[in-house]
Design a protein around this motif. Structure first.
Motif, PDB file in Angstrom:
ATOM      1  N   PRO A  47       0.834  -1.199   0.000  1.00 56.54           N
ATOM      2  CA  PRO A  47       0.000   0.000   0.000  1.00 56.54           C
ATOM      3  C   PRO A  47       0.871   1.253   0.000  1.00 56.54           C
ATOM      4  O   PRO A  47       2.062   1.200   0.262  1.00 56.54           O
ATOM      5  CB  PRO A  47      -0.793  -0.137   1.315  1.00 56.54           C
ATOM      6  N   ASP A  48       0.232   2.384  -0.299  1.00 57.90           N
ATOM      7  CA  ASP A  48       0.983   3.636  -0.397  1.00 57.90           C
ATOM      8  C   ASP A  48       1.599   4.058   0.926  1.00 57.90           C
ATOM      9  O   ASP A  48       2.570   4.808   0.953  1.00 57.90           O
ATOM     10  CB  ASP A  48       0.068   4.755  -0.899  1.00 57.90           C
ATOM     11  N   ASP A  49       1.019   3.586   2.055  1.00 61.54           N
ATOM     12  CA  ASP A  49       1.524   4.015   3.362  1.00 61.54           C
ATOM     13  C   ASP A  49       2.527   3.027   3.942  1.00 61.54           C
ATOM     14  O   ASP A  49       2.750   2.981   5.136  1.00 61.54           O
ATOM     15  CB  ASP A  49       0.373   4.200   4.354  1.00 61.54           C
ATOM     16  N   ALA A  50       3.135   2.196   3.072  1.00 60.64           N
ATOM     17  CA  ALA A  50       4.096   1.192   3.546  1.00 60.64           C
ATOM     18  C   ALA A  50       5.222   1.855   4.313  1.00 60.64           C
ATOM     19  O   ALA A  50       5.771   2.865   3.891  1.00 60.64           O
ATOM     20  CB  ALA A  50       4.652   0.412   2.366  1.00 60.64           C
ATOM     21  N   VAL A  51       5.554   1.262   5.453  1.00 58.70           N
ATOM     22  CA  VAL A  51       6.605   1.812   6.292  1.00 58.70           C
ATOM     23  C   VAL A  51       7.595   0.735   6.633  1.00 58.70           C
ATOM     24  O   VAL A  51       7.321  -0.452   6.524  1.00 58.70           O
ATOM     25  CB  VAL A  51       6.024   2.410   7.602  1.00 58.70           C
ATOM     26  N   GLY A  52       8.763   1.137   7.073  1.00 59.72           N
ATOM     27  CA  GLY A  52       9.758   0.192   7.536  1.00 59.72           C
ATOM     28  C   GLY A  52       9.410  -0.287   8.919  1.00 59.72           C
ATOM     29  O   GLY A  52       8.377   0.045   9.469  1.00 59.72           O
ATOM     30  N   GLY A  53      10.282  -1.073   9.545  1.00 56.58           N
ATOM     31  CA  GLY A  53       9.962  -1.575  10.869  1.00 56.58           C
ATOM     32  C   GLY A  53      11.171  -2.067  11.601  1.00 56.58           C
ATOM     33  O   GLY A  53      12.263  -2.145  11.061  1.00 56.58           O
ATOM     34  N   ASP A  54      10.965  -2.372  12.871  1.00 55.14           N
ATOM     35  CA  ASP A  54      12.043  -2.913  13.675  1.00 55.14           C
ATOM     36  C   ASP A  54      12.353  -4.335  13.252  1.00 55.14           C
ATOM     37  O   ASP A  54      11.520  -5.040  12.707  1.00 55.14           O
ATOM     38  CB  ASP A  54      11.644  -2.906  15.160  1.00 55.14           C
ATOM     39  N   ALA A  55      13.573  -4.773  13.549  1.00 47.51           N
ATOM     40  CA  ALA A  55      13.987  -6.117  13.166  1.00 47.51           C
ATOM     41  C   ALA A  55      13.169  -7.155  13.906  1.00 47.51           C
ATOM     42  O   ALA A  55      12.820  -6.993  15.055  1.00 47.51           O
ATOM     43  CB  ALA A  55      15.471  -6.299  13.488  1.00 47.51           C
ATOM     44  N   ALA A  56      12.858  -8.232  13.203  1.00 47.08           N
ATOM     45  CA  ALA A  56      12.149  -9.350  13.818  1.00 47.08           C
ATOM     46  C   ALA A  56      13.075 -10.539  13.871  1.00 47.08           C
ATOM     47  O   ALA A  56      14.037 -10.629  13.125  1.00 47.08           O
ATOM     48  CB  ALA A  56      10.897  -9.684  12.998  1.00 47.08           C
ATOM     49  N   ASP A  57      12.782 -11.476  14.771  1.00 46.89           N
ATOM     50  CA  ASP A  57      13.690 -12.594  14.944  1.00 46.89           C
ATOM     51  C   ASP A  57      13.576 -13.619  13.828  1.00 46.89           C
ATOM     52  O   ASP A  57      14.280 -14.610  13.809  1.00 46.89           O
ATOM     53  CB  ASP A  57      13.445 -13.281  16.300  1.00 46.89           C
ATOM     54  N   THR A  58      12.661 -13.401  12.874  1.00 41.93           N
ATOM     55  CA  THR A  58      12.534 -14.328  11.756  1.00 41.93           C
ATOM     56  C   THR A  58      13.138 -13.761  10.476  1.00 41.93           C
ATOM     57  O   THR A  58      13.002 -14.350   9.420  1.00 41.93           O
ATOM     58  CB  THR A  58      11.054 -14.656  11.495  1.00 41.93           C
ATOM     59  N   VAL A  59      13.765 -12.600  10.567  1.00 41.69           N
ATOM     60  CA  VAL A  59      14.314 -11.958   9.379  1.00 41.69           C
ATOM     61  C   VAL A  59      15.813 -11.804   9.551  1.00 41.69           C
ATOM     62  O   VAL A  59      16.299 -11.385  10.591  1.00 41.69           O
ATOM     63  CB  VAL A  59      13.666 -10.574   9.150  1.00 41.69           C
ATOM     64  N   SER A  60      16.553 -12.143   8.483  1.00 38.01           N
ATOM     65  CA  SER A  60      18.004 -12.026   8.537  1.00 38.01           C
ATOM     66  C   SER A  60      18.416 -10.556   8.557  1.00 38.01           C
ATOM     67  O   SER A  60      17.631  -9.664   8.256  1.00 38.01           O
ATOM     68  CB  SER A  60      18.613 -12.724   7.325  1.00 38.01           C
ATOM     69  N   ASP A  61      19.673 -10.316   8.912  1.00 40.91           N
ATOM     70  CA  ASP A  61      20.229  -8.965   8.913  1.00 40.91           C
ATOM     71  C   ASP A  61      21.583  -9.016   8.198  1.00 40.91           C
ATOM     72  O   ASP A  61      22.561  -9.537   8.719  1.00 40.91           O
ATOM     73  CB  ASP A  61      20.381  -8.454  10.338  1.00 40.91           C
ATOM     74  N   SER A  62      21.600  -8.481   6.987  1.00 33.16           N
ATOM     75  CA  SER A  62      22.810  -8.540   6.162  1.00 33.16           C
ATOM     76  C   SER A  62      23.723  -7.339   6.355  1.00 33.16           C
ATOM     77  O   SER A  62      24.730  -7.219   5.648  1.00 33.16           O
ATOM     78  CB  SER A  62      22.424  -8.624   4.679  1.00 33.16           C
ATOM     79  N   THR A  63      23.396  -6.446   7.277  1.00 36.59           N
ATOM     80  CA  THR A  63      24.105  -5.176   7.377  1.00 36.59           C
ATOM     81  C   THR A  63      25.603  -5.357   7.551  1.00 36.59           C
ATOM     82  O   THR A  63      26.409  -4.778   6.805  1.00 36.59           O
ATOM     83  CB  THR A  63      23.539  -4.349   8.545  1.00 36.59           C
TER      84      THR A  63
END
Length: 380
Positions: free
Chosen positions: A109-125
Motif C-alpha cells: 500500500p501507499d503508506d508502507a513503512v519500515g519496521g524494527d527487526a524481527a527474529d525471523t528476518v536475517s540482517d545482512s548489514t
C-alpha cells in the motif's frame, strides 16, 4: 444393561438422626445416570482441553514455519569471491534483484513503512559492509556495484519486516473478530492456477534466500489483509433502525417460533443499501421468501445477502467496495413492510452479523493504523 447393573448394584444406606433410623435406597438407574453425568462432564472438559491443545499446536507450528523460512546471510568472503570470479554475473544478479524489488513494492500500500527487526528476518548489514569494504579496496571499479547490492539487500529485509508486522496485525484482528487466520490462509491457496514462472535473482536460476523469504512474507500479508477486507464492516443501513435481531423469534406473519438468520433494518422505500465489505457480486435476482436479493462474495467462504429490495443497483460480476450502494430498501418477498433483511453466511452457514458490524470498524482501524516512529524505506 445387565452388565451395567452388575457394575452398579442397588445399594442401601441408613442414617440415624435423633434416635430415628432412615433407610436410603440408591437404585442402579440412579447410579448409572450419575455416572453418565460425570462421564459427560469429564468428556466435555477433555474435549475443550483437546481443542486448546490443537489451537496452541497450530499457532506454534505457524510460528516455527515462519522461523524455518529465515533467510541465510551470504558471508562477505563468498560474495567477494563471486565479484572476483565474474563481475558481469554479479551485475546481472543486481539487475534481476532490482526487478524483484520493484515488483514487491508494487504489492504494498501507499503508506508502507519500515519496521524494527524481527527474529525471523536475517540482517545482512554487517556482512554487506564487509563486502563493500573488501571490494572497494581490491576492485575500486566495482565499489559502486557493491554498495548498490548492499542497499538492495537492506531494503529487501526491511520490506520483509514490514510485511511480517502487517500480517501479524491482520492475524490479530481476524482472531479478535472470531475468525481463524489459518482457514483464511488455506482458502487463499485454493482456486488458483496458471503457468509456472520461476522467480530468480541469480544468473544460475536460483533465488537468493532473502528474496524467497520476502516473497513468502508478502504472500502471507496479502492473503490475510484480503481476508480482513472481506469482513463486514459497514452498516448496510441505519443501525438505529434495526427492527429484528438474529436468532429465534415469533414469525411476524404466522406467529410461530422460527429462526431469523439475519438482521432487519426498517426504513422508507428507496433508502440506499450499502455493501458491508469489499467483494464481488455473485447473485442479483429474486429468491423465494427473500424477494429481490443481492449477494456479495467476500472470499474465504464469507458471503453477505441483502433482501426485500425495491430495486437493484448492482450486477453479477461487479466488484464493490465497502459502502457502495448496491440496492434500495423495499418490501418484496415475504415481508410485512419496507425493510432490509441482511445476512452474513460463512460456508453457507448463517452467523450473527451484529458482532462483525459493531466490532469490525474499531478492530480494523487499529489493524490498519501505521505504527509511529518508523520512516518509509528508501529504495537503493
Amino acid at each position: 444393561m445387565g452388565r451395567l447393573r452388575r457394575w452398579f448394584p442397588e445399594r442401601e444406606f441408613f442414617m440415624r438422626s435423633q434416635g430415628q433410623v432412615r433407610f436410603i435406597t440408591v437404585t442402579s438407574k440412579m447410579q448409572i445416570a450419575a455416572a453418565a453425568v460425570v462421564f459427560a462432564v469429564m468428556g466435555g472438559w477433555g474435549a475443550s482441553m483437546g481443542v486448546m491443545a490443537v489451537s496452541q499446536y497450530r499457532a506454534e507450528s505457524a510460528r516455527l514455519s515462519l522461523l524455518d523460512r529465515e533467510a541465510e546471510v551470504a558471508s562477505a568472503e563468498s560474495r567477494y569471491a563471486q565479484y572476483r570470479h565474474d563481475i558481469d554475473e554479479v551485475a546481472g544478479d543486481v539487475a534481476r534483484r532490482m526487478e524483484l524489488l520493484e515488483a514487491a513494492t508494487d504489492m504494498l500500500p501507499d503508506d508502507a513503512v519500515g519496521g524494527d527487526a524481527a527474529d525471523t528476518v536475517s540482517d545482512s548489514t554487517d556482512e554487506a559492509a564487509k563486502t563493500v569494504e573488501k571490494i572497494s579496496a581490491v576492485m575500486p571499479e566495482a565499489a559502486h556495484l557493491a554498495r548498490l547490492e548492499a542497499r538492495q539487500l537492506a531494503y529487501a529485509e526491511r520490506l520483509t519486516r514490514f510485511a511480517d508486522r502487517r500480517a501479524a496485525r491482520a492475524e490479530t484482528a481476524l482472531r479478535q473478530l472470531g475468525l481463524n487466520p489459518g482457514t483464511i490462509m488455506a482458502s487463499a491457496r485454493t482456486a488458483q492456477g496458471g503457468p509456472f514462472v520461476k522467480l530468480s535473482s541469480n544468473r544460475n536460476g536460483s533465488l537468493d534466500p532473502r528474496f524467497q523469504r520476502l516473497a513468502l512474507s508478502l504472500a502471507r500479508m496479502d492473503a490475510l489483509e484480503r481476508g480482513l477486507s472481506g469482513v463486514p464492516q459497514v452498516m448496510p443501513a441505519d443501525m438505529r433502525m434495526i427492527s429484528s435481531g438474529f436468532g429465534y423469534r415469533s414469525d411476524p406473519i404466522n406467529g410461530q417460533a422460527a429462526m431469523h438468520a439475519g438482521l432487519d433494518f426498517r426504513g422508507p422505500i428507496g433508502s440506499p443499501i450499502h455493501a458491508a465489505a469489499d467483494g464481488k457480486v455473485t447473485f442479483v435476482g429474486t429468491k423465494s421468501g427473500y424477494g429481490r436479493v443481492v449477494e456479495i462474495s467476500h472470499g474465504n467462504g464469507m458471503l453477505t445477502r441483502y433482501a426485500h429490495m425495491s430495486a437493484w443497483r448492482a450486477q453479477v460480476g461487479q466488484s464493490v467496495e465497502a459502502g457502495d450502494v448496491i440496492g434500495l430498501i423495499g418490501s418484496s418477498g415475504r415481508s410485512t413492510g419496507p425493510h432490509l433483511h441482511f445476512e452474513v453466511r460463512i460456508n453457507d452457514r448463517a452467523v450473527n452479523p451484529r458482532p462483525f458490524l459493531e466490532a469490525a470498524p474499531h478492530v480494523l482501524e487499529e489493524a490498519r493504523a501505521v505504527l509511529p516512529g518508523h520512516a518509509e524505506p528508501t529504495r537503493g
